[in-house]
Each structure stands twice: as structure tokens, then as C-alpha cells.
Scaffold this active site. Structure first.
Site, short mmCIF file in Angstrom:
data_model
loop_
_atom_site.label_atom_id
_atom_site.label_comp_id
_atom_site.label_asym_id
_atom_site.label_seq_id
_atom_site.Cartn_x
_atom_site.Cartn_y
_atom_site.Cartn_z
N CYS A 6 4.58 186.74 74.47
CA CYS A 6 5.36 187.89 74.06
C CYS A 6 5.51 188.85 75.23
CB CYS A 6 4.68 188.60 72.88
SG CYS A 6 4.40 187.51 71.45
N THR A 48 3.58 180.19 98.34
CA THR A 48 3.04 179.13 97.50
C THR A 48 3.56 179.24 96.08
OG1 THR A 48 0.98 179.54 98.70
CG2 THR A 48 0.89 177.95 96.90
N LEU A 70 2.36 169.65 79.83
CA LEU A 70 2.98 169.47 81.15
C LEU A 70 2.15 168.45 81.91
CD1 LEU A 70 3.74 173.18 82.16
CD2 LEU A 70 5.13 171.58 80.81
N ARG A 92 8.80 189.52 70.58
CA ARG A 92 7.92 188.49 70.04
C ARG A 92 8.39 187.06 70.28
NH1 ARG A 92 6.14 186.57 63.98
NH2 ARG A 92 4.19 185.61 64.66
N LEU A 93 7.44 186.24 70.76
CA LEU A 93 7.60 184.79 70.73
C LEU A 93 6.67 184.30 69.62
CD1 LEU A 93 8.76 182.17 72.01
CD2 LEU A 93 6.69 182.09 73.42
N ALA A 94 7.23 183.80 68.54
CA ALA A 94 6.45 183.46 67.35
C ALA A 94 5.85 182.06 67.47
CB ALA A 94 7.33 183.56 66.10
N ARG A 139 7.34 178.36 95.74
CA ARG A 139 7.56 176.92 95.89
C ARG A 139 7.25 176.17 94.60
NH1 ARG A 139 4.53 175.36 101.61
NH2 ARG A 139 6.12 176.14 103.06
N ASN A 151 0.18 190.73 73.56
CA ASN A 151 0.74 189.50 74.13
C ASN A 151 -0.41 188.52 74.27
OD1 ASN A 151 2.01 187.51 75.70
ND2 ASN A 151 1.55 188.59 77.59
N GLY A 152 -0.32 187.37 73.60
CA GLY A 152 -1.37 186.38 73.79
C GLY A 152 -1.76 185.66 72.52
N GLY A 172 -2.49 172.35 83.28
CA GLY A 172 -3.76 172.06 83.93
C GLY A 172 -4.23 173.07 84.97
#
Length: 587
Positions: free
Chosen positions: A2, A316, A231, A50-52, A319, A75-76, A342
Site C-alpha cells: 500500500c 546496482t 519470482l 490500498r493494495l488489497a 541495473r 503499509n505491510g 529471494g
């Protein structure tokens, strides 16, 4: 992920000021495209994009306690929210959101509750009863947070710099593991693990403890009510994440909602090392694998947008962020809203190739401590902002608080690279998952040489970036760089090019000071550059700068014998002398 924005103690409480704060909050909408909210109380404003992910239907923010005297914008993710709710029986919860627990914990325990949270978070909490407020950031800084000050005496907090940089005279990156309290007017560190002092630990190596701790860290991050994936670069760290998820997915709630087939994602230039390795791992695990491609030109075309979103000019980070940024857009287009990644393993276990030159266990351990403390400025920043640019959340099990404590309590002697004993980098992690009866991964993947993400997507990616910068930055520009950019002066044309783009979006001195500087080789800290005198002549963050270690080290100084040797892990009970081969793992 969020987006949060809080402005406290503003001098102007007009409707125009509220509109301005809504406008600034809108700059964070990419982080949270699902809903917007704002709460105002006198001269204080708490806004949220919000990202639900958990409880999509009723968890809109800001969140409150029972009588709405305590307001919080978060957020979290709080992974232990059910356990914490059990300690708050008298309290009545209005939503199924994992973040609502923060308001009730504050009511029950005051400001000292933050260490009870197991998760990744940044939040601002307003107690309207006395108009006091607190802000806090998670232990490692997985979730971004900035703090700023306005000329009118206001205090600002935002998930990203872009929402406060225009209106604050000064702003900083809020330090991880810290809490700000308006009652004391200062920051204090709430996260105080044993490793923070950098004293040398002595716990013996217990592979089963490492394995079990990591599996728990992965499983708790499967808390989601929306489609997710992993990922997968094909290196050790992401492959272990995918392997553990594959083993446990069927028993989770999310499997009942979305099916028990794991989706994995990888991006690279066609023919890149990561694409090949990731497909092999995906085939081995039986995942639904999505192989995504990009060209060097597509990456270059995206650079300005990438730098705007990730808010840094660090070479870094840019990139590696660009392919991650492009991949995230494609992942979101498939309807996926959360991914596991990871990041963090190389910092905890000394997985970067330059760790081969660590002179002793003390320096090895101190470097891992320095790397973890700086993660919020590098890999955490990249993983969060490159994915959040498209409304995608990244979770990082290697940075689980308990797992870090277990891994950093190890006697660093066991982490050191010992060719004479057949130990390559991150051997303690590889060995913990080296199970002949029920293999997590094929042996050659478990012992694959480290490829930094920006290398693994294809070596011509970095070479293409350098060529692009050389075409846009003249020799005279570099000669005069110290006059144009006296802070963190760029020393290469590539660094100079990124700096010019960054300054276009974030011209204030406070902005440029949020970015770290100093010499680095193969992602080392400045201190570790001292381990090898030859490194000072090739200060480049690519893993290929680890001369004499990386199989594809820069040709002009490559150690020719290295590429001819392949590491074979010793058979059970067998001792083996490894003379030169030094494979490592990819993120």
C-alpha cells in the site's frame, strides 16, 4: 503493498490543504490501486492507497479502534495477527484486515507494542485523545518510509519520497527498526537483536534448524486472499523459496481459493543464464512457469520511469530494478497481486562472490551485519518499489525476523568459504537443503554459481547500459562531475547518466542525500573493498568484478583456470579438495 501519507500539525487547515494532501497521496496510487482513504482530525491528516491482499472486501484504511479515537494508516503485512488477536479478547475488530491489530495493540500496550509484530510494515498512528502520534518501520526496512518537515512546523511521513519531496524543506529515509514518538520528539530503535552489535556469535551449525526456520518463514508468507506466485531466477535462493512453497501449498487456505498449482515467473534477455536455470527448476518442481523476455532497448527505454519509481541513482539498484520493473508489469497483467522473492540470503550468509576474500571470520561476520543494516537502501528498496510500481506486493522470507536471528547466531566460521573443505559460499544453506531421500532441488542447482540478478538476466544487459551511458555522457562531463555533483560524485559515465535522470525528478539536496555512496566491488560495502588491493582498480557492482572468482569475470583480468572447473559436492563421508572451482548461488 500500500501507500501511506501522513501530515501532522499543519499550519493551514483549509479545504485547499486537504485537497493538496489528497493530490500528493494520489502520487502513491500505483502502490495501492484498489481503494483510497483519508482521515482528518483538526490539523492532522492520514491518507492511504490500498493494495488489497488480505480481506479485500472490508479492510479499507485508515483503520480504527472501537471508538475511533485511535487512527492508523499502514503499509505491510502482519503475519502473526491471529496470534495477537488472541491476546486482545476484550477488543472488537471491525474488519478482517491483519493491520487492524495495530490500533488495538496500541490501546492495550502503548508505544511499546511494535516488537510484538511479526511482519513487514510501516505505519503512522494518531491518538486523537491527546493528539500524539507515532510512526514505525519494520526491523529490516522491507517496507519503505520517509520522514519530512515542513516550514509550517508540520511532520510528514510517506511510503515514497515523491509524495513529500515538493512540500518538505528537509526529509530523510526513516531508519529501519525505529519508532518516532511525538511525545519524546525523537527516534528510537525498537529492534535490538544480538547481531546488531556485530559481536561474534558462537552457535554451532545445525542444518535442521536452518531448514525448519526457513520453511516456517516461507509458510507464514502464504497468508493471502488473492492469486500469488514466486519470482524464480533459477539460483539457490529463489529456487529454495519455490521448492518450499511447492511442498506446502496444498495444505494452505490459498490453495483452496486459487488451486494448488504454483505459478513461477522469470525474466531475461533471450538465452540468458537465469531463463535456462529457472525453466529447469520449474520443470523439476512442476510449476506453471511463465518465461518473460525483454530486450536491452526495452530496458533502456524504461530507465527514466524506473528511476522515478525506485527513487535512487545507485548503479546496482537501477541495473537490477529495470528487469524487475518490466517483469512486475507482466505479472500484474496475469491477475497476480503478490509474489515471494529471494532477497536477503546473500547478506545473511555472505553469498556475494567478494566474500571469498574475507580474511577471517570476524571481518566476514561484520560485513554481513553491515550488509543487512543497509538492505533498506538497496535490495529491499528495489524489490519493494520495482514491484509496487505496478500494484504488486513482494514478500521476502529470508528476511523473517526469527530466521535472521537463527542464521546470524551461527559461528561465522561455518559460513566462510573454505575451498580446502569443499565449502563454497552459502554452504550452510545449501547443505541444510541437500536431502538425498526427498530432494528439494537437483544438486547442480543447489550448487549453481552466484549470479546477481542484473547479471543473470543476460550479461549484455549491463554492457548495453554502459554503451548507452557512454553515448550520452562526455569525457568533460565526468571530468567536471565533482563540481556539478559534490555529494556522492559519480565516477563512471553510467553513474553520471543515472544521476542526471534522478535530479530531474528529485532536485532537492535532501533527496540526493537519501542515496548511499562509496566505493563498491561486486556489491560489497566500502570497507570490504580493502580485502583485495586489485579491486580498487575495478570498482563495479557486477558479480563479474569479483576477479578470479566469477566464471565470467571481466575478460581483461579473468583468471583463466576458473571456468574449467565445476564444483561437485562431496559424497556422504567423503572429503574433497577443491582447488579452484567456486560455484555459488543466484538470488
Amino acid at each position: 503493498m500500500c501507500g501511506i501519507l501522513a501530515v501532522l500539525g499543519v499550519g493551514d487547515v483549509s479545504l485547499a490543504k486537504r485537497s493538496r494532501i489528497i493530490e500528493l497521496s494520489r502520487r502513491l496510487r500505483h502502490r495501492g490501486p484498489d481503494w483510497s482513504g483519508i482521515h482528518s482530525f483538526e490539523d492532522c491528516y492520514l491518507a492511504h492507497q490500498r493494495l488489497a491482499i488480505v480481506d479485500p472486501t472490508s479492510g479499507d484504511q485508515p483503520l480504527y479502534n472501537e471508538d475511533k479515537t485511535v487512527v492508523v494508516t499502514v503499509n505491510g503485512e502482519i503475519y502473526n495477527h491471529e496470534e495477537l488477536k488472541a491476546k486482545l479478547k476484550p477488543h472488537k475488530f471491525q474488519t478482517g484486515s491483519d493491520c487492524e491489530v495495530i490500533a488495538h495493540l496500541y490501546e492495550e500496550y502503548g508505544e511499546e507494542f511494535v516488537d510484538m509484530l511479526d511482519g513487514m510494515f510501516s505505519f503512522v498512528l494518531l491518538d486523537t485523545r491527546d493528539k500524539s502520534f507515532i510512526a514505525a518501520r519494520d526491523a529490516i526496512g522491507i517496507c519503505p518510509l520517509y520522514m519530512g518537515w515542513g516550514l509550517d512546523g508540520s511532520v510528514w511521513f510517506s511510503s515514497e519520497m515523491k509524495a513529500l519531496s515538493d512540500d518538505c524543506e528537509r526529509f530523510i529515509s526513516f531508519p529501519p527498526g525505529h519508532l518516532y514518538s511525538s511525545k519524546t520528539g525523537g527516534l528510537r530503535r525498537w529492534y535490538n537483536p544480538p547481531w546488531f552489535s556485530e559481536s561474534i556469535p558462537s552457535a554451532p551449525y545445525d542444518p535442521l534448524l536452518i531448514r525448519e526456520s526457513f520453511e516456517k518463514a516461507v509458510i507464514k508468507r502464504l497468508m493471502t486472499d488473492v492469486p500469488f506466485g514466486v519470482l524464480l531466477s533459477g539460483g539457490l535462493d529463489s529456487s529454495l523459496v519455490a521448492s518450499v512453497v511447492s511442498r506446502h501449498l496444498a495444505e494452505t487456505k490459498v490453495a483452496r481459493q486459487w488451486g494448488n498449482k504454483l505459478h513461477t515467473f522469470c525474466i531475461g534477455l533471450k538465452g540468458s543464464p537465469d531463463l535456462k536455470a529457472a525453466k529447469e527448476v520449474a520443470d523439476y518442481l512442476g510449476t506453471v512457469h511463465h518465461e518473460l523476455h525483454f530486450t536491452v532497448q526495452e530496458g533502456i527505454d524504461a530507465l527514466e520511469e524506473v528511476i522515478y519509481h525506485i527513487e535512487t541513482y545507485d548503479v546496482t539498484t537501477i541495473r537490477a530494478s529495470t528487469p524487475m520493473f518490466l517483469m512486475s508489469r507482466k505479472i500484474k497483467s496475469l491477475g497476480v497481486k503478490m509474489v515471494l522473492s529471494g532477497e536477503g540470503s546473500d547478506e545473511i550468509f555472505g553469498g556475494y562472490l567478494y566474500f571469498h576474500k574475507a580474511p577471517n571470520k570476524k571481518e566476514f561476520h561484520e560485513e554481513t551485519c553491515r550488509k543487512i543494516k543497509a538492505l533498506h537502501l538497496y535490495d529491499c528498496l528495489r524489490a519493494n518499489k520495482a514491484t509496487s510500481a505496478w500494484g504488486l506486493e513482494a514478500r521476502v522470507p529470508f528476511l523473517d525476523k526469527n530466521f535472521i536471528n537463527v542464521a546470524m547466531d551461527l559461528d561465522p566460521e561455518s559460513k566462510m568459504i573454505r575451498r580446502d573443505l569443499g565449502r563454497i559460499e552459502k554452504w550452510v544453506l545449501r547443505n541444510a537443503f541437500d536431502d538425498d531421500e526427498k530432494p528439494y532441488l537437483p544438486k547442480h542447482i543447489l550448487y549453481r554459481q552466484k549470479e546477481q540478478f542484473s547479471d543473470g538476466v543476460g550479461y549484455s544487459w549491463i554492457d548495453g547500459l554502459k554503451d548507452h551511458a557512454n553515448a550520452h555522457v562526455s569525457d568533460s562531463m565526468i571530468t567536471n562531475a565533482s563540481f556539478v555533483y559534490p555529494e556522492n560524485t559519480p565516477t563512471t559515465k553510467e553513474a553520471y547518466y543515472y544521476r542526471t535522470v534522478f535530479e530531474k525528478f528529485y532536485p532537492k539536496n535532501a533527496a540526493r542525500l537519501t542515496v548511499p555512496g562509496g566505493p563498491s566491488v561486486a556489491c560489497s560495502t566500502a570497507k570490504a573493498v580493502e580485502w583485495d588491493a586489485a579491486w580498487s582498480k575495478l570498482l563495479d557492482p557486477s558479480g563479474r568484478a569479483a576477479l578470479g572468482v566469477h566464471d565470467a569475470a571481466y575478460e581483461e583480468e579473468k583468471a583463466p583456470a576458473l571456468a574449467d572447473h565445476v564444483f561437485r559436492p562431496p559424497a556422504h563421508g567423503e572429503s574433497i579438495l577443491v582447488e579452484t572451482g567456486v560455484p555459488a548461488a543466484a538470488v
